[in-house]
Design a protein around this motif. Structure first.
Motif, short mmCIF file in Angstrom:
data_model
loop_
_atom_site.label_atom_id
_atom_site.label_comp_id
_atom_site.label_asym_id
_atom_site.label_seq_id
_atom_site.Cartn_x
_atom_site.Cartn_y
_atom_site.Cartn_z
N HIS A 57 76.42 -93.83 48.16
CA HIS A 57 76.20 -95.48 48.71
C HIS A 57 76.15 -95.29 49.78
O HIS A 57 75.09 -97.08 49.22
CB HIS A 57 78.11 -95.04 48.50
N VAL A 58 75.45 -95.11 50.29
CA VAL A 58 74.38 -95.72 51.89
C VAL A 58 73.02 -95.64 51.01
O VAL A 58 72.44 -96.46 51.79
CB VAL A 58 74.87 -94.73 52.88
N LEU A 59 72.94 -95.15 50.15
CA LEU A 59 71.03 -95.19 49.57
C LEU A 59 71.34 -96.41 48.41
O LEU A 59 70.89 -96.91 48.09
CB LEU A 59 70.29 -94.38 48.61
N SER A 60 72.91 -96.63 48.24
CA SER A 60 72.13 -98.07 47.13
C SER A 60 72.05 -99.83 47.59
O SER A 60 72.54 -100.21 47.96
CB SER A 60 74.02 -98.01 45.87
N HIS A 61 72.23 -99.49 49.40
CA HIS A 61 71.82 -100.41 50.50
C HIS A 61 70.63 -100.25 50.37
O HIS A 61 69.97 -99.49 51.29
CB HIS A 61 73.00 -100.29 51.45
N PRO A 62 69.97 -101.20 49.95
CA PRO A 62 67.44 -100.86 49.62
C PRO A 62 67.67 -101.21 51.21
O PRO A 62 66.57 -100.22 51.51
CB PRO A 62 67.55 -102.54 49.11
N GLU A 63 68.45 -102.17 52.02
CA GLU A 63 67.71 -101.94 53.41
C GLU A 63 68.00 -100.20 54.09
O GLU A 63 66.89 -99.74 55.15
CB GLU A 63 67.82 -102.98 54.37
N PHE A 64 69.11 -100.15 54.15
CA PHE A 64 69.28 -98.43 54.61
C PHE A 64 68.03 -97.15 53.50
O PHE A 64 67.62 -96.26 54.68
CB PHE A 64 70.87 -97.83 54.14
N ALA A 65 68.20 -97.63 52.89
CA ALA A 65 67.28 -96.52 52.18
C ALA A 65 65.85 -96.48 52.33
O ALA A 65 65.04 -95.50 51.79
CB ALA A 65 67.54 -96.99 50.46
N ASP A 66 65.59 -98.09 52.95
CA ASP A 66 64.37 -98.26 52.90
C ASP A 66 63.75 -97.62 54.30
O ASP A 66 63.33 -97.02 54.89
CB ASP A 66 63.79 -99.79 53.64
N HIS A 67 64.94 -98.26 55.23
CA HIS A 67 65.04 -97.13 56.18
C HIS A 67 64.87 -95.64 56.85
O HIS A 67 63.89 -95.00 57.14
CB HIS A 67 66.27 -97.39 57.94
N TYR A 68 65.73 -94.85 55.55
CA TYR A 68 65.47 -93.51 55.41
C TYR A 68 64.23 -93.53 54.96
O TYR A 68 63.30 -92.30 55.90
CB TYR A 68 66.93 -93.26 54.55
N ALA A 69 63.64 -93.78 53.85
CA ALA A 69 62.28 -93.27 53.30
C ALA A 69 61.56 -93.55 54.61
O ALA A 69 60.16 -92.48 54.17
CB ALA A 69 62.12 -94.20 52.77
N LYS A 70 61.61 -94.00 55.34
CA LYS A 70 59.99 -94.80 56.11
C LYS A 70 60.94 -93.81 57.45
O LYS A 70 59.64 -93.56 58.34
CB LYS A 70 60.18 -96.35 56.92
N GLY A 71 62.19 -93.27 57.26
CA GLY A 71 62.11 -92.20 59.13
C GLY A 71 61.87 -93.36 59.93
O GLY A 71 61.82 -92.99 61.26
N TYR A 72 62.67 -94.03 60.21
CA TYR A 72 62.98 -95.11 60.87
C TYR A 72 64.09 -94.94 61.78
O TYR A 72 64.97 -94.70 60.95
CB TYR A 72 63.69 -96.82 61.02
N VAL A 73 63.80 -94.12 62.95
CA VAL A 73 64.96 -94.18 63.84
C VAL A 73 64.77 -94.83 65.20
O VAL A 73 63.42 -94.81 65.99
CB VAL A 73 64.56 -92.51 64.60
N PRO A 74 65.96 -96.27 65.75
CA PRO A 74 65.10 -96.69 66.36
C PRO A 74 65.44 -96.21 68.07
O PRO A 74 65.92 -94.70 67.65
CB PRO A 74 66.10 -97.93 67.10
N SER A 75 64.85 -96.41 68.82
CA SER A 75 64.77 -96.04 70.41
C SER A 75 65.95 -96.28 71.04
O SER A 75 65.97 -96.95 71.12
CB SER A 75 63.33 -96.05 71.29
N LEU A 76 67.02 -95.61 72.03
CA LEU A 76 67.77 -95.39 72.65
C LEU A 76 67.61 -96.01 73.56
O LEU A 76 65.94 -96.26 74.35
CB LEU A 76 68.21 -94.25 73.03
N ALA A 77 68.50 -96.91 73.76
CA ALA A 77 68.12 -98.06 74.88
C ALA A 77 68.33 -97.24 76.60
O ALA A 77 69.06 -96.89 76.22
CB ALA A 77 68.90 -98.89 75.19
N LYS A 78 67.51 -98.56 77.14
CA LYS A 78 67.98 -97.40 78.68
C LYS A 78 69.41 -98.54 78.85
O LYS A 78 69.22 -99.85 79.21
CB LYS A 78 66.44 -97.25 80.00
#
Length: 189
Positions: free
Chosen positions: A20-41
């Motif tokens: 289900h989550v990988l059926s969403h192209p933006e999420f699948a792209d984030h996963y494939a690219k290892g996108y992990v946002p930095s935590l805000a301070k």
């Protein structure tokens, strides 16, 4: 918990969530690219413009003595582990976007949103546990909580897939604009 459960490669429930989550192209792209946002301070959020998403997040965290670093950051090896990491990172952001505090009814509303967005059986279990607890303590609050869960679920159905949106980049923007970008309209049922 997800790390342990994901070791079983034949877990059909987790596989369905992954599909289900990988059926969403933006999420699948984030996963494939290892996108992990930095935590805000906290100091950066406190300095965000008045009425901004970042300032609202700061106020939510500060008022409720919460910390974005509460949950661990970890290396992910599968889509379900990546999903867990992203949920940890965005959960409190969802509270702010949905205008939910930290009372049990608020948490259940956020979980209802999560069920619609993620098809998460874990969120369903949290809802069940929360309702059972409320029924024991205050049956009338449990009835009100069901209404909030339905509202959260309906909002989750109407909204685009939030984990596919880089909402961590919107802290400087007015909260109302971020809600609009995320398809969140308060007050609907």
């Amino acid at each position: 918990g997800v790390k342990i459960a994901s070791k079983n490669k034949n877990n059909s429930v987790l596989k369905e969530v992954e599909r289900h989550v990988l059926s969403h192209p933006e999420f699948a792209d984030h996963y494939a690219k290892g996108y992990v946002p930095s935590l805000a301070k906290m100091n950066e959020l406190a300095a965000a413009p008045e009425n901004s998403f970042g300032r609202a997040l700061y106020q939510h965290l500060h008022k409720n003595n919460l910390n974005l670093e509460l949950f661990p950051r970890f290396q992910f090896e599968s889509p379900i582990e990546y999903l867990s990491l992203r949920i940890y990172q965005d959960h409190d952001l969802w509270h702010v976007l949905l205008d939910c505090g930290v009372e049990i009814e608020d948490e259940l509303a956020v979980q209802g949103f999560g069920v619609a967005q993620l098809r998460s059986p874990i969120a369903v279990l949290i809802i069940i546990g929360g309702l059972l607890s409320l029924i024991r303590k205050s049956p009338l609050r449990a009835v009100q909580a069901v209404k909030r869960i339905v509202q959260g679920y309906n909002q989750g159905q109407r909204s685009p897939f939030l984990l596919g949106i880089r909402i961590h980049e919107y802290f400087h923007m007015p909260l109302t604009e971020v809600r609009a970008l995320c398809g969140i309209s308060l007050g609907h049922t």
